[in-house]
Design a protein around this motif. Structure first.
Motif, mmCIF file in Angstrom:
data_model
loop_
_atom_site.group_PDB
_atom_site.id
_atom_site.type_symbol
_atom_site.label_atom_id
_atom_site.label_comp_id
_atom_site.label_asym_id
_atom_site.label_seq_id
_atom_site.Cartn_x
_atom_site.Cartn_y
_atom_site.Cartn_z
ATOM 1 N N VAL A 1 0.857 -1.200 0.000
ATOM 2 C CA VAL A 1 0.000 0.000 0.000
ATOM 3 C C VAL A 1 0.884 1.237 0.000
ATOM 4 O O VAL A 1 2.028 1.196 0.439
ATOM 5 C CB VAL A 1 -0.914 0.127 1.253
ATOM 6 N N PHE A 2 0.313 2.331 -0.469
ATOM 7 C CA PHE A 2 0.974 3.621 -0.333
ATOM 8 C C PHE A 2 0.429 4.221 0.959
ATOM 9 O O PHE A 2 -0.726 4.636 1.017
ATOM 10 C CB PHE A 2 0.659 4.500 -1.549
ATOM 11 N N ASP A 3 1.258 4.252 1.980
ATOM 12 C CA ASP A 3 0.816 4.660 3.314
ATOM 13 C C ASP A 3 0.870 6.192 3.403
ATOM 14 O O ASP A 3 1.939 6.806 3.290
ATOM 15 C CB ASP A 3 1.758 3.998 4.331
ATOM 16 N N ILE B 1 4.598 11.250 -8.262
ATOM 17 C CA ILE B 1 4.369 10.169 -7.277
ATOM 18 C C ILE B 1 3.577 9.029 -7.930
ATOM 19 O O ILE B 1 3.783 7.853 -7.637
ATOM 20 C CB ILE B 1 3.600 10.736 -6.056
ATOM 21 N N HIS B 2 2.683 9.388 -8.822
ATOM 22 C CA HIS B 2 1.854 8.417 -9.529
ATOM 23 C C HIS B 2 2.647 7.709 -10.644
ATOM 24 O O HIS B 2 2.530 6.501 -10.866
ATOM 25 C CB HIS B 2 0.649 9.186 -10.102
ATOM 26 N N GLU C 1 6.185 3.547 -13.842
ATOM 27 C CA GLU C 1 7.353 3.405 -14.723
ATOM 28 C C GLU C 1 8.212 2.220 -14.296
ATOM 29 O O GLU C 1 8.638 1.407 -15.136
ATOM 30 C CB GLU C 1 8.193 4.689 -14.680
ATOM 31 N N LEU C 2 8.464 2.087 -12.980
ATOM 32 C CA LEU C 2 9.294 0.967 -12.523
ATOM 33 C C LEU C 2 8.576 -0.356 -12.808
ATOM 34 O O LEU C 2 9.210 -1.346 -13.178
ATOM 35 C CB LEU C 2 9.632 1.124 -11.031
ATOM 36 N N GLY C 3 7.255 -0.346 -12.667
ATOM 37 C CA GLY C 3 6.482 -1.540 -13.020
ATOM 38 C C GLY C 3 6.685 -1.895 -14.489
ATOM 39 O O GLY C 3 6.894 -3.062 -14.838
ATOM 40 N N ILE C 4 6.643 -0.881 -15.353
ATOM 41 C CA ILE C 4 6.850 -1.122 -16.793
ATOM 42 C C ILE C 4 8.263 -1.654 -17.040
ATOM 43 O O ILE C 4 8.476 -2.584 -17.821
ATOM 44 C CB ILE C 4 6.605 0.175 -17.604
ATOM 45 N N LEU D 1 1.101 -0.865 -6.094
ATOM 46 C CA LEU D 1 1.404 0.422 -5.441
ATOM 47 C C LEU D 1 0.783 1.580 -6.237
ATOM 48 O O LEU D 1 0.202 2.505 -5.661
ATOM 49 C CB LEU D 1 2.929 0.578 -5.353
ATOM 50 N N THR D 2 0.879 1.506 -7.541
ATOM 51 C CA THR D 2 0.299 2.546 -8.393
ATOM 52 C C THR D 2 -1.216 2.610 -8.177
ATOM 53 O O THR D 2 -1.797 3.698 -8.066
ATOM 54 C CB THR D 2 0.589 2.243 -9.884
ATOM 55 N N GLU D 3 -1.825 1.439 -8.095
ATOM 56 C CA GLU D 3 -3.273 1.380 -7.873
ATOM 57 C C GLU D 3 -3.632 2.011 -6.522
ATOM 58 O O GLU D 3 -4.614 2.752 -6.405
ATOM 59 C CB GLU D 3 -3.712 -0.087 -7.886
#
Ligand code: GN1
Ligand code: MG
Length: 368
Positions: A277-279, A310-311, A316-319, A350-352
Motif C-alpha cells: 500500500v501507499f501509506d 508520485i503516480h 514506470e518501474l512496473g513497466i 502500489l500505483t493502484e
C-alpha cells in the motif's frame, strides 16, 4: 582478473583481509573490502559497473567526480551551521591516481569510502525513517541546486523517460519469446492491461518538460529508501549513496522514486501483493522532511507536477520490470524465474493504491 587483485589496485594502506558481497543492488556488483595494517584497518566499497547497463561507464565516474567534489565543498562550508554531520562517499583513487580500473571484459571497477556507523534499510521502518529519507533527498537536491546541469553528462541516456520504457515493452512484446511469456501467464496479461490503460499518462512529465514547464537539473536518479544511510546512533539520515545515476533530469523522477519506496512499508521485494500500500502517514512524514530542505527552491510548476510524479514513477518501474521479464531478464538481476514479473506486480499494486488515495495525497500536499 580476480576481484581480490582488483581490490589491491586501489590506494588503501595495509593488506587485504576481507572481501565479501555487500548490499542488494539490482544492477551492479558490490563488495565490502577490509584492508588491515599492524595497527588499524580501512573498510571500503568496491563496485563493478556493468557495461551491459551503462554504455559508457567512464561517464559515471566523471559525473561522480563532479558531484562529490561539489558536495564535499558544500558540506565542509556548511558544517558549523548544520544540525548533523552530513557525509557523502568519496572516490578512492588507484595506485596510479586514476578514478577507476577497467578489467579485461570492459567492465569498470571503482572504490569508494565506506560510510561507517550507519546503515541503509530496504524497507521503511517508521515515520521518522520516512521523514529522514525525505530530508536527506532534500538536502542532496539543495546541495546540487546551484550546479549547472551541463557539468554532468548522460551516463544512462533515456533514464526515467517513461515513454522510452513503453517502447522497450512494446519491442519485447513483438518478439516470439515475449509473446510466449505473455501468453503463459495470466498475471503478465493483467500487468499489460493495467499499463495499456495508462499509456497516455506515461507522457505527463516529458510533455511538461518539452513545454518548458519543468527544468532539467542535476538529479540523483535512484534515491530509493535503501540508498539513504541512517546513523546507527541517532536515527538521523547522514547521506545518500549510489551515485551511478546522477545526471541531468527532472527532480520529479527523484521525488517519485523516494516516495514509491519510502511510503510502501511492504518493500519492493515482497511476495505478498495484498500487503503493498501507499501509506499516507509515511507520505506526510516524507513530504514534510523533503520540503523542509527543498521547499524554497521548488517552483509552482514543480509543485504542480508532484502528484503526477508520485503516480508515474512506480508505474514506470512496473513497466521496466515487466519489460525486462518479457525480454528474458536481461537488465535487472533476478533470483528466481518470474522475479521481475513479481516485482512489476508490486509496483502496479502500489500505483493502484496511489490512484485510490489521490484526494488524500493531494490534501496532504496542499496543507504542507
Ligand atoms: C536499480 O541496482 P539498484 O538497486 O541500485 C535501478 C533503479 C531502480 C531500482 C529498483 C541503474 O537500482 O532505477 O529504481 O533498481 N538502477 C538502474 O530497486 O537501472
Ligand atoms: Mg542504483
Amino acid at each position: 582478473m580476480l576481484v581480490e587483485d582488483i581490490a589491491r589496485r586501489f590506494n588503501v594502506p595495509g593488506r587485504l583481509a576481507i572481501l565479501r558481497p555487500h548490499g542488494t543492488g539490482n544492477v551492479n556488483d558490490t563488495y565490502m573490502v577490509v584492508f588491515r595494517t599492524a595497527f588499524s584497518e580501512q573498510r571500503f566499497i568496491l563496485q563493478r559497473i556493468r557495461k551491459a547497463i551503462f554504455p559508457e561507464p567512464e561517464i559515471i565516474m566523471r559525473n561522480m567526480r563532479v558531484i562529490t567534489d561539489h558536495c564535499h565543498r558544500k558540506i565542509e562550508a556548511g558544517a558549523d551551521a548544520a544540525d548533523r554531520i552530513w557525509q557523502l562517499p568519496k572516490i578512492i583513487e588507484t595506485l596510479e591516481g586514476a578514478d577507476f580500473v577497467t578489467d579485461a571484459s570492459g567492465d569498470l571497477w571503482r572504490a569508494i569510502t565506506h560510510i561507517a556507523s550507519a546503515n541503509s534499510y530496504e524497507k521503511v521502518r517508521n515515520l521518522e525513517h520516512a521523514r529522514e529519507a525525505g530530508y536527506v533527498l532534500g538536502h542532496f537536491h539543495r546541495m546540487i541546486s546551484d550546479l549547472p546541469a551541463e557539468r554532468l553528462a548522460y551516463a544512462l541516456p533515456g533514464f526515467h523517460v517513461t515513454p522510452g520504457y513503453l517502447a522497450k515493452m512494446d519491442a519485447a512484446l513483438a518478439t516470439a519469446d515475449g509473446k510466449a511469456r505473455l501468453a503463459a501467464s495470466p498475471e503478465a496479461q493483467r500487468c499489460l492491461r493495467f499499463i495499456e490503460k495508462r499509456r497516455a499518462f506515461c507522457h505527463v512529465l516529458e510533455n511538461a518538460s518539452m513545454r518548458g514547464e519543468l527544468i532539467t537539473r542535476p538529479i540523483h536518479g535512484d534515491p530509493k529508501v535503501g540508498n539513504v544511510m541512517i546513523d546507527d546512533d541517532t536515527g538521523k539520515g547522514t547521506c545518500i549513496v549510489d551515485l551511478d545515476t546522477v545526471q541531468p533530469g527532472l527532480i520529479h523522477y527523484d521525488v517519485g522514486d523516494c516516495m514509491r519506496s519510502g511510503c510502501n512499508p511492504a518493500g519492493e521485494e515482497t511476495a505478498e501483493l495484498q500487503s503493498v500500500v501507499f501509506d499516507t502517514d509515511l507520505f506526510a512524514a516524507l513530504h514534510k522532511g523533503y520540503l523542509a530542505m527543498a521547499g524554497d527552491f521548488l517552483t509552482d510548476a514543480d509543485k504542480h507536477y508532484l502528484f503526477d510524479a508520485i503516480h508515474l514513477i512506480p508505474l514506470e518501474l512496473g513497466i521496466r520490470f515487466f519489460a525486462d521479464y518479457l525480454a528474458g531478464d536481461v537488465y535487472f538481476k533476478t533470483r528466481y524465474p518470474g522475479h521481475n514479473l513479481r516485482r512489476a506486480l508490486v509496483q502496479i499494486q502500489l500505483t493502484e493504491s496511489i490512484e485510490a488515495r489521490e484526494a488524500l495525497i493531494r490534501k496532504v500536499m496542499a496543507s504542507a
